[in-house]
Enzyme design. Structure first.
Site, PDB file in Angstrom:
ATOM      1  N   PHE A 158      64.530  26.014  43.393  1.00  0.00           N
ATOM      2  CA  PHE A 158      65.151  25.246  42.302  1.00  0.00           C
ATOM      3  C   PHE A 158      64.212  24.208  41.698  1.00  0.00           C
ATOM      4  O   PHE A 158      64.417  23.766  40.570  1.00  0.00           O
ATOM      5  CB  PHE A 158      66.436  24.552  42.804  1.00  0.00           C
ATOM      6  CG  PHE A 158      66.171  23.289  43.593  1.00  0.00           C
ATOM      7  CD1 PHE A 158      65.925  22.084  42.951  1.00  0.00           C
ATOM      8  CD2 PHE A 158      66.152  23.303  44.991  1.00  0.00           C
ATOM      9  CE1 PHE A 158      65.675  20.924  43.684  1.00  0.00           C
ATOM     10  CE2 PHE A 158      65.891  22.145  45.715  1.00  0.00           C
ATOM     11  CZ  PHE A 158      65.646  20.951  45.060  1.00  0.00           C
ATOM     12  N   LYS A 182      64.161  36.811  40.699  1.00  0.00           N
ATOM     13  CA  LYS A 182      65.429  36.245  41.198  1.00  0.00           C
ATOM     14  C   LYS A 182      65.220  34.729  41.222  1.00  0.00           C
ATOM     15  O   LYS A 182      64.660  34.181  42.163  1.00  0.00           O
ATOM     16  CB  LYS A 182      65.707  36.788  42.607  1.00  0.00           C
ATOM     17  CG  LYS A 182      67.164  36.772  43.033  1.00  0.00           C
ATOM     18  CD  LYS A 182      67.872  35.448  42.964  1.00  0.00           C
ATOM     19  CE  LYS A 182      67.582  34.548  44.136  1.00  0.00           C
ATOM     20  NZ  LYS A 182      68.197  33.200  44.003  1.00  0.00           N
ATOM     21  N   CYS A 290      57.019  20.371  46.140  1.00  0.00           N
ATOM     22  CA  CYS A 290      56.383  20.842  47.376  1.00  0.00           C
ATOM     23  C   CYS A 290      55.067  20.116  47.613  1.00  0.00           C
ATOM     24  O   CYS A 290      54.538  20.120  48.711  1.00  0.00           O
ATOM     25  CB  CYS A 290      56.137  22.335  47.305  1.00  0.00           C
ATOM     26  SG  CYS A 290      55.013  22.759  45.990  1.00  0.00           S
TER      27      CYS A 290
HETATM   28  P1  NAD Z   1      65.336  27.740  49.332  1.00  0.00           P
HETATM   29  O1  NAD Z   1      64.491  28.299  50.390  1.00  0.00           O
HETATM   30  O2  NAD Z   1      66.694  27.229  49.693  1.00  0.00           O
HETATM   31  O3  NAD Z   1      65.590  28.828  48.182  1.00  0.00           O
HETATM   32  C1  NAD Z   1      64.526  29.562  47.610  1.00  0.00           C
HETATM   33  C2  NAD Z   1      65.053  30.896  47.118  1.00  0.00           C
HETATM   34  O4  NAD Z   1      65.554  31.637  48.225  1.00  0.00           O
HETATM   35  C3  NAD Z   1      66.205  30.755  46.129  1.00  0.00           C
HETATM   36  O5  NAD Z   1      66.026  31.703  45.114  1.00  0.00           O
HETATM   37  C4  NAD Z   1      67.444  31.037  46.974  1.00  0.00           C
HETATM   38  O6  NAD Z   1      68.469  31.650  46.241  1.00  0.00           O
HETATM   39  C5  NAD Z   1      66.932  31.967  48.053  1.00  0.00           C
HETATM   40  N1  NAD Z   1      67.594  31.772  49.344  1.00  0.00           N
HETATM   41  C6  NAD Z   1      68.104  30.605  49.841  1.00  0.00           C
HETATM   42  N2  NAD Z   1      68.598  30.809  51.086  1.00  0.00           N
HETATM   43  C7  NAD Z   1      68.393  32.105  51.383  1.00  0.00           C
HETATM   44  C8  NAD Z   1      68.679  32.909  52.536  1.00  0.00           C
HETATM   45  N3  NAD Z   1      69.274  32.419  53.594  1.00  0.00           N
HETATM   46  N4  NAD Z   1      68.323  34.213  52.503  1.00  0.00           N
HETATM   47  C9  NAD Z   1      67.701  34.739  51.420  1.00  0.00           C
HETATM   48  N5  NAD Z   1      67.420  34.005  50.309  1.00  0.00           N
HETATM   49  C10 NAD Z   1      67.752  32.716  50.283  1.00  0.00           C
HETATM   50  O7  NAD Z   1      64.490  26.600  48.598  1.00  0.00           O
HETATM   51  P2  NAD Z   1      64.972  25.575  47.488  1.00  0.00           P
HETATM   52  O8  NAD Z   1      65.886  24.578  48.106  1.00  0.00           O
HETATM   53  O9  NAD Z   1      65.429  26.302  46.271  1.00  0.00           O
HETATM   54  O10 NAD Z   1      63.583  24.893  47.112  1.00  0.00           O
HETATM   55  C11 NAD Z   1      63.025  23.845  47.834  1.00  0.00           C
HETATM   56  C12 NAD Z   1      62.045  24.338  48.879  1.00  0.00           C
HETATM   57  O11 NAD Z   1      61.015  25.099  48.258  1.00  0.00           O
HETATM   58  C13 NAD Z   1      61.327  23.215  49.606  1.00  0.00           C
HETATM   59  O12 NAD Z   1      61.249  23.545  50.956  1.00  0.00           O
HETATM   60  C14 NAD Z   1      59.956  23.189  48.959  1.00  0.00           C
HETATM   61  O13 NAD Z   1      58.921  22.652  49.762  1.00  0.00           O
HETATM   62  C15 NAD Z   1      59.741  24.638  48.717  1.00  0.00           C
HETATM   63  N6  NAD Z   1      58.730  24.847  47.692  1.00  0.00           N
HETATM   64  C16 NAD Z   1      57.506  25.269  48.120  1.00  0.00           C
HETATM   65  C17 NAD Z   1      56.500  25.441  47.198  1.00  0.00           C
HETATM   66  C18 NAD Z   1      55.142  25.892  47.627  1.00  0.00           C
HETATM   67  O14 NAD Z   1      54.328  26.157  46.785  1.00  0.00           O
HETATM   68  N7  NAD Z   1      54.846  25.996  48.910  1.00  0.00           N
HETATM   69  C19 NAD Z   1      56.741  25.216  45.831  1.00  0.00           C
HETATM   70  C20 NAD Z   1      58.012  24.806  45.443  1.00  0.00           C
HETATM   71  C21 NAD Z   1      58.998  24.630  46.390  1.00  0.00           C
END
Ligand code: NAD
Length: 505
Positions: A158, A182, A290
């Site tokens: 997000f 997605k 991140c």
């Molecule tokens: P998230 O892991 O909750 O969700 C990411 C994606 O995975 C979304 O599209 C979501 O719908 C899907 N998802 C969520 N739970 C799932 C599950 N149990 N099974 C399968 N798919 C699932 O992350 P978020 O809250 O949207 O974003 C924040 C996180 O992303 C933080 O941990 C941040 O550090 C990380 N992030 C990392 C980077 C990087 O470059 N390393 C960049 C941006 C964000």
């Protein structure tokens, strides 16, 4: 209370498949909020495995044609996509602020960073050039080519609803693949805007598809036989699940996870510069980056000077609706996340860290329903505390005191994440020491958020990235293509049988 807040009709955010919007097969929907007001502003359709099938079928047809399109033509279409995105950058930024909550200027920056990847991808004829060796054996030449994988998918978080999809899809498309995106269900609209722009620019129908949804769609993508590769960006537990499941199904995977980024302030640093950097990088985008700095590591005698300056600056930040002029920081993404972060602040206090600034309970006038948390600052945090161990992903900065550069490096390297590190110092030797010895993927020297440019690749180490390839830049091209080595001879006449293994003369 408005009709929308009461649950009346709102805009529907749809899928985008084969060049058309669609509400798909499922019945489930989820509200999309404006985090600054708490108002329900839209509803996103949540896809099913059937929607994934439909999108992958469309993408497979798209990939077949698109992979054959000449490099020059692909490049021309990407240039047009770039022009459209540039013209509409303000619309995109406003859409980001509306659904994510970040300050408008920050949203503009995110769009600009996404555009930079598209600009990098416009150089695809150069990026796909292979090698050629003449006369590897008498009359034999060798060359290498890189070919598209077919259908690839991207799953995004997000916190950067434009930039992170743009880390993936321009490079994947430029390499000749079709893409299924997605996006996060929390702020899904900007992805649709990007897909519509791509179609307008000339990307053929089916080559870029968007399936909205949650874990159900993700899990269907991970095991789908028609998908060759998965790019994922999100939290570490989900990244690990994505990596394991999709590699088990034989797919190529890059799964970028969470982070706990440290900023080390050496005793010779300028305390004003260091404090500016700590405050901007810890509280920018309400800490939902991140690459946000969530730990300040204060080495030796400079500690008190830096703490005083951070406290002064952080307490002056204007926290309000990100679309308001003068806003420094907007709300968190939703109420559940606000409560989680506030809970971690309470835990930090209970564990004995000194809570220097407490942003809990902040009320913004006229935005009483918004998901706001003011800047929180802890000092004397220790590595055993939950506030240090967990990725908070909110406006909470923890200060840790250490005696030496060796202690600082040890702290950084014992952390199981390894995304970013920043070091503030006037000493080239200290900078070199951290650069060489740290176990993180991206390091900034006197730079607080060391996000690589689009023509380098972005990625962390350890639990911040699963897979061999970083994202975008040269690694992106390698990830979205398969190599082929070609050895060629054009004999003038038969040389007779040769039953031996090749000799190179
Ligand atoms: P998230 O892991 O909750 O969700 C990411 C994606 O995975 C979304 O599209 C979501 O719908 C899907 N998802 C969520 N739970 C799932 C599950 N149990 N099974 C399968 N798919 C699932 O992350 P978020 O809250 O949207 O974003 C924040 C996180 O992303 C933080 O941990 C941040 O550090 C990380 N992030 C990392 C980077 C990087 O470059 N390393 C960049 C941006 C964000």
């Amino acid at each position: 209370m408005s009709a929308r807040e009461k649950g009346g009709p709102v805009r529907t955010v749809t899928h985008y498949v084969n060049g058309q919007t669609s509400t798909g097969s499922g019945g489930r929907r989820q509200p999309v909020f404006n985090p600054a007001t708490g108002e329900r502003i839209a509803e996103v359709v949540l896809g099913t495995a059937a929607d994934v099938d439909h999108a992958v079928e469309s993408a497979a047809r798209g990939a077949e044609r698109w992979g054959e399109v000449s490099l020059g033509r692909r490049q021309g279409i990407l240039f047009r996509f770039r022009e459209l995105m540039d013209v509409r950058r303000e619309d995109l930024a406003k859409a980001v602020t509306r659904e994510h909550g970040k300050v408008l200027d920050d949203a503009r920056g995110e769009v600009a960073r996404g555009l930079e990847v598209l600009e990098f991808a416009c150089g695809i004829p150069h990026l796909l050039k292979g090698d050629f060796s003449e006369n590897v054996s008498t009359g034999v030449d060798a060359h290498s080519i890189r070919q598209p994988l077919g259908v690839v998918a991207g799953i995004t978080p997000f916190n950067f609803p434009v930039m992170v999809p743009m880390w993936m899809l321009p490079v994947a498309l430029a390499c000749g693949n079709a893409f299924v995106l997605k996006p996060s269900e929390k702020d899904p609209t900007p992805s649709l805007m990007l897909a519509e722009m791509a179609t307008e620019a000339g990307i053929p129908d089916g080559v870029l598809n968007v399936v909205q949804g949650d874990a159900e769609v993700v899990d269907a993508l991970l095991v789908h036989e028609g998908i060759a590769a998965i790019s994922f960006v999100g939290s570490t537990p989900v990244a690990r699940h994505v990596y394991r499941t999709a590699t088990d199904c034989g797919k190529r995977v890059q799964a970028l996870g969470g982070a706990k980024n440290h900023l080390v302030v050496m005793p010779d640093a300028d305390p004003d510069l260091a404090a500016d950097a700590l405050v901007s990088s810890a509280y920018g985008s309400a800490g939902e980056r991140c690459m946000a700095i969530s730990v300040g590591v204060l080495v030796g005698s400079i500690g008190d000077e830096v703490r005083k300056r951070v406290q002064e600056r952080a307490s002056r930040l204007t926290v309000t609706d990100g679309s308001e002029d003068g806003a420094d920081m907007g709300p968190l993404i939703n109420r559940a996340h606000l409560e989680r972060v506030a809970g971690l602040v309470a835990e930090g206090e209970a564990e004995g860290a000194e809570l220097v600034l407490d942003g809990r309970g902040l009320q913004v006038r006229g935005r009483e329903g918004g998901f706001f948390l003011g800047p929180c600052l802890f000092d004397h945090v220790t590595p055993e505390m939950e506030i240090y161990r967990q990725e908070v992903f909110g406006p909470v900065l923890s200060l840790v005191r250490v005696d030496t550069s060796g202690d600082a490096l040890g702290l950084v390297n014992r952390n199981h994440y390894g995304n970013g590190l920043s070091v503030f110092t006037d000493s080239g030797a200290a900078a070199r020491y951290f650069t060489s010895k740290c176990t993180v993927g991206m390091i900034g020297i006197n730079v607080p958020i060391p996000v690589p440019m689009a023509y380098y690749s972005f990625g962390g180490w350890n639990d911040s990235l699963f897979g061999a390839n970083h994202i975008h830049g040269p690694d992106g091209v390698a990830f979205y293509t398969k190599g082929k080595a070609v050895t060629v001879r054009w004999p003038q006449k038969s040389a007779g049988l040769d039953m031996g293994f090749t000799s190179h003369d």
